[in-house]
Design an enzyme around this catalytic site. Structure first.
Site, mmCIF file in Angstrom:
data_model
loop_
_atom_site.group_PDB
_atom_site.id
_atom_site.type_symbol
_atom_site.label_atom_id
_atom_site.label_comp_id
_atom_site.label_asym_id
_atom_site.label_seq_id
_atom_site.Cartn_x
_atom_site.Cartn_y
_atom_site.Cartn_z
ATOM 1 N N ARG A 133 -66.240 -20.710 55.421
ATOM 2 C CA ARG A 133 -67.231 -21.734 55.067
ATOM 3 C C ARG A 133 -68.189 -21.889 56.053
ATOM 4 N NH1 ARG A 133 -65.683 -25.743 51.032
ATOM 5 N NH2 ARG A 133 -63.578 -25.590 51.367
ATOM 6 N N THR B 206 -61.272 -28.235 52.941
ATOM 7 C CA THR B 206 -61.333 -29.141 51.689
ATOM 8 C C THR B 206 -61.795 -30.567 52.173
ATOM 9 O OG1 THR B 206 -60.299 -27.469 50.443
ATOM 10 C CG2 THR B 206 -60.441 -29.740 49.488
ATOM 11 N N LYS C 151 -64.143 -40.734 49.947
ATOM 12 C CA LYS C 151 -63.931 -42.210 50.440
ATOM 13 C C LYS C 151 -65.325 -42.425 50.623
ATOM 14 C CE LYS C 151 -60.671 -41.360 49.729
ATOM 15 N NZ LYS C 151 -59.681 -39.897 49.248
ATOM 16 N N TYR D 22 -53.682 -38.608 42.066
ATOM 17 C CA TYR D 22 -54.573 -38.760 43.217
ATOM 18 C C TYR D 22 -56.069 -38.883 42.918
ATOM 19 C CZ TYR D 22 -50.837 -38.939 46.845
ATOM 20 O OH TYR D 22 -49.751 -39.109 47.513
ATOM 21 N N LEU E 8 -57.610 -40.621 39.679
ATOM 22 C CA LEU E 8 -57.850 -42.081 39.811
ATOM 23 C C LEU E 8 -58.852 -42.298 40.574
ATOM 24 C CD1 LEU E 8 -53.880 -43.077 39.557
ATOM 25 C CD2 LEU E 8 -55.587 -43.191 37.905
ATOM 26 N N VAL F 37 -53.127 -32.430 27.704
ATOM 27 C CA VAL F 37 -54.542 -31.660 27.314
ATOM 28 C C VAL F 37 -54.252 -30.295 27.123
ATOM 29 C CG1 VAL F 37 -56.727 -30.893 28.241
ATOM 30 C CG2 VAL F 37 -55.864 -33.225 28.374
ATOM 31 N N MET G 54 -49.201 -32.451 49.687
ATOM 32 C CA MET G 54 -50.588 -31.772 49.966
ATOM 33 C C MET G 54 -51.543 -32.711 50.495
ATOM 34 S SD MET G 54 -51.168 -29.032 46.948
ATOM 35 C CE MET G 54 -50.519 -27.321 46.975
ATOM 36 N N HIS H 20 -51.501 -64.770 61.986
ATOM 37 C CA HIS H 20 -51.809 -65.366 61.158
ATOM 38 C C HIS H 20 -53.247 -65.889 61.212
ATOM 39 C CE1 HIS H 20 -51.445 -68.446 57.865
ATOM 40 N NE2 HIS H 20 -52.191 -69.129 58.454
HETATM 41 P P1 NAI Z 1 -51.525 -34.961 41.238
HETATM 42 O O1 NAI Z 1 -50.467 -34.150 41.337
HETATM 43 O O2 NAI Z 1 -51.526 -36.154 42.180
HETATM 44 O O3 NAI Z 1 -51.711 -35.502 39.704
HETATM 45 C C1 NAI Z 1 -51.783 -34.633 38.638
HETATM 46 C C2 NAI Z 1 -51.608 -35.431 37.327
HETATM 47 O O4 NAI Z 1 -51.812 -34.483 36.104
HETATM 48 C C3 NAI Z 1 -49.935 -35.440 37.212
HETATM 49 O O5 NAI Z 1 -49.812 -36.739 37.133
HETATM 50 C C4 NAI Z 1 -49.485 -34.771 36.010
HETATM 51 O O6 NAI Z 1 -48.680 -35.251 35.025
HETATM 52 C C5 NAI Z 1 -50.848 -34.473 35.138
HETATM 53 N N1 NAI Z 1 -51.101 -33.644 34.210
HETATM 54 C C6 NAI Z 1 -50.688 -32.310 34.593
HETATM 55 N N2 NAI Z 1 -51.010 -31.387 33.427
HETATM 56 C C7 NAI Z 1 -51.596 -32.101 32.774
HETATM 57 C C8 NAI Z 1 -52.094 -31.988 31.396
HETATM 58 N N3 NAI Z 1 -52.012 -30.666 30.722
HETATM 59 N N4 NAI Z 1 -52.768 -32.957 30.603
HETATM 60 C C9 NAI Z 1 -52.604 -33.943 31.240
HETATM 61 N N5 NAI Z 1 -52.354 -34.708 32.347
HETATM 62 C C10 NAI Z 1 -51.686 -33.428 33.019
HETATM 63 O O7 NAI Z 1 -52.864 -34.017 41.753
HETATM 64 P P2 NAI Z 1 -54.173 -34.381 41.728
HETATM 65 O O8 NAI Z 1 -54.686 -35.639 41.499
HETATM 66 O O9 NAI Z 1 -55.045 -33.033 41.134
HETATM 67 O O10 NAI Z 1 -54.437 -34.172 43.271
HETATM 68 C C11 NAI Z 1 -53.901 -32.785 43.814
HETATM 69 C C12 NAI Z 1 -53.392 -33.229 45.266
HETATM 70 O O11 NAI Z 1 -54.516 -33.505 46.054
HETATM 71 C C13 NAI Z 1 -52.657 -34.307 45.200
HETATM 72 O O12 NAI Z 1 -51.246 -33.905 45.191
HETATM 73 C C14 NAI Z 1 -52.607 -34.849 46.409
HETATM 74 O O13 NAI Z 1 -51.974 -34.334 47.466
HETATM 75 C C15 NAI Z 1 -53.990 -34.429 47.271
HETATM 76 N N6 NAI Z 1 -55.111 -35.560 47.323
HETATM 77 C C16 NAI Z 1 -54.981 -36.890 48.151
HETATM 78 C C17 NAI Z 1 -55.568 -37.858 48.025
HETATM 79 C C18 NAI Z 1 -54.956 -38.945 48.943
HETATM 80 O O14 NAI Z 1 -54.214 -38.548 49.826
HETATM 81 N N7 NAI Z 1 -55.699 -39.996 48.787
HETATM 82 C C19 NAI Z 1 -56.686 -37.779 47.079
HETATM 83 C C20 NAI Z 1 -57.110 -36.756 46.446
HETATM 84 C C21 NAI Z 1 -55.990 -35.590 46.145
#
Ligand code: NAI
Length: 461
Positions: free
Chosen positions: A36, A42, A52, A183, A186, A237, A314, A440
């Site tokens: 990169r 990433t 953020k 993560y 949302l 989906v 992750m 406090h």
């Molecule tokens: P995630 O594993 O947090 O959530 C993925 C969601 O998608 C799950 O709830 C799953 O049930 C749902 N899903 C799977 N297939 C689906 C389908 N066909 N239709 C509808 N829903 C479905 O994964 P995400 O949000 O992609 O994040 C990836 C990784 O990146 C996380 O595991 C996290 O470790 C990291 N991350 C961390 C952050 C933080 O620390 N604040 C912020 C963003 C990412």
């Protein structure tokens, strides 16, 4: 002449750059291969940091738009300059990636610009700007992860987005469908909802935030629904296709949602393409994660792996801990990581943060535990701040009083979880937290009160 290093790290994300810096601190000659055009992986370039920055900006916009009347502050008309918001985000990213470059210079770490491929134990071929062969006493794979694809959906980063595209839109989509209530879904769903999009989160399971204590997910869903994010739970989906100006999203069962943009966020998978793993015989598990022992050694001597490329959450800070611990091992030290004390934070409003075991896991394991819960609305500071939503929940072993898990939803949950992680790392009891004097009026008083609650001695409720 082939250059020789003690350690060659492949990948300059949080795991890789920390491994290189720690190795250099310990007197090892280190290089880091990164293709990169900026360091930080990433997380710094297209993940934690830009998200953020946008969460912060969009929250300020939403707050200004909601109005500050309650505080006696009158504002004129509030409008959005998305280009300026994006420019600020890019500046934050640029500053931090340059910061890693400075740290490399300071520690005399060579940045080998290009893609690394392992040709044999101790040998890495770099192709690209800094094309060359290098010899390494130890090779560290820190290549991270990439967005998991969903068959039937092709990312174009314009209308059908991964997190990368969702961090750089040039206008606010009218309707945004987010696939996955984890993560990324949302956090980025929150950003665009605050900036004006009508957001629907489609989640295959019957609850959001799958790996966290379910009380947190339930509470967050209720609060986000109040800010008008719509949820479709238990909805899988099946596919999405660009149609006219928009996208049609097909759910299992036949329902179709129409949107201006779709964000695919259904998890991530290890990124190990082109590394030469099969050629050198490095084993992976069924999910494509590199198999390592407790010392991060792969199945081939002298080659190690850390971060998203191996098993475990992750998370950038997990990768950083592993990078540091591995470098110390290479320098003959004996560090260890307590994986039960790694915090997780979701930077929504309110924030959600967690460390240790969830209530569901304790029930499944048949562990006897006590629960102490304290709502922020009962703390003076949350009332002053006007951030009264949420609670601290502490789970403590019924026999030993040792803290097993701490789960927080509330305005500063991501900051407050540091105390909880420290408590876990030190093997604290609920009594230890309850006896610790908390300033406090501050939000962390809710932590002390939740600890007191596990002991039946809560004061302010
Ligand atoms: P995630 O594993 O947090 O959530 C993925 C969601 O998608 C799950 O709830 C799953 O049930 C749902 N899903 C799977 N297939 C689906 C389908 N066909 N239709 C509808 N829903 C479905 O994964 P995400 O949000 O992609 O994040 C990836 C990784 O990146 C996380 O595991 C996290 O470790 C990291 N991350 C961390 C952050 C933080 O620390 N604040 C912020 C963003 C990412």
């Amino acid at each position: 002449m082939t250059e020789r290093y003690d350690v060659v790290v492949i990948g300059a994300g949080p795991g890789g750059y920390v491994a290189a810096i720690r190795a250099a601190q310990l007197g090892l000659k280190a290089a880091c291969v990164e293709s990169r055009s900026s360091l930080g992986g990433t997380c710094l370039n297209i993940g934690c940091i830009p998200s953020k920055a946008l969460l912060q900006s969009s929250e300020r916009f939403a707050e200004a738009r909601r109005g500050l009347d309650e505080h006696g502050i009158k504002l004129g008309e509030v409008s959005l300059d998305l280009a300026a918001m994006m420019a600020r985000k890019n500046k934050v990213v640029d500053g931090l990636t340059k910061g890693v470059e400075y740290l490399f210079r300071k520690h005399k770490i060579d940045w080998l610009k290009g893609k690394g491929r392992i040709t044999a134990p101790g040998r890495v071929v770099v192709s690209g700007e800094a094309a060359r062969d290098v010899e390494a006493g130890a090779i560290v794979i820190a290549t991270g992860s990439e967005a998991a694809p969903l068959p039937g959906i092709e990312i174009d980063e314009k209308r059908i987005l991964s997190s990368t595209g969702a961090l750089s839109l040039d206008r606010v989509p009218g309707r945004l469908v987010v696939i996955g209530g984890g993560y990324i879904g949302l956090e980025l769903g929150s950003v665009w909802q605050r900036l004006g999009a009508k957001v629907t989160v489609v989640e295959a399971l019957d609850h959001i935030l799958p790996n966290m204590d379910q009380e947190l997910g339930r509470t967050l869903q209720r609060l986000l629904a109040r800010s008008r994010i719509e949820f479709k739970l238990g909805a899988k989906v099946a596919g999405a296709r660009a149609e006219g100006e928009g996208v049609a999203v097909a759910l299992d069962g036949g329902e179709e949602l129409v949107a201006d943009a779709v964000l695919l966020a259904i998890g991530r998978r290890p990124y190990t393409e082109g590394l030469g793993l099969d050629e050198v015989g490095i084993a992976r598990d069924a999910q494509g994660r590199i198999t390592v022992d407790r010392g991060f050694a792969t199945t081939v001597a002298g080659i190690y792996a850390i971060g998203d490329a191996i098993a475990g959450p992750m998370l950038a800070h997990k990768a950083m801990e592993e990078g540091s611990a591995l470098a110390e091992r290479l320098a003959r030290q004996q560090p260890s990581i307590d994986y039960d004390a790694i915090p997780a934070v979701v930077y929504t409003a309110p924030e959600v943060a967690s460390v240790g075991t969830t209530e569901e896991e304790l029930k499944a394991a048949g562990v006897e535990y006590r629960t102490g819960k304290f709502p922020f609305t009962a703390t003076a500071r949350a009332r002053c701040n006007g951030d009264t939503e949420g609670f601290v929940k502490i789970l403590a072993d019924a026999a030993s009083d040792r803290v097993l898990g701490i789960h927080i939803i509330g305005a500063e949950a991501g900051t407050m979880i540091a105390e909880a992680a420290l408590a876990k790392e030190f093997g604290a009891s609920a009594e230890d937290i309850a006896r610790t004097c908390h300033a406090h009026p501050t939000l962390p008083e809710a932590m002390k009160e939740a600890a007191l609650a596990t002991l039946g001695r809560v004061i302010h409720m």
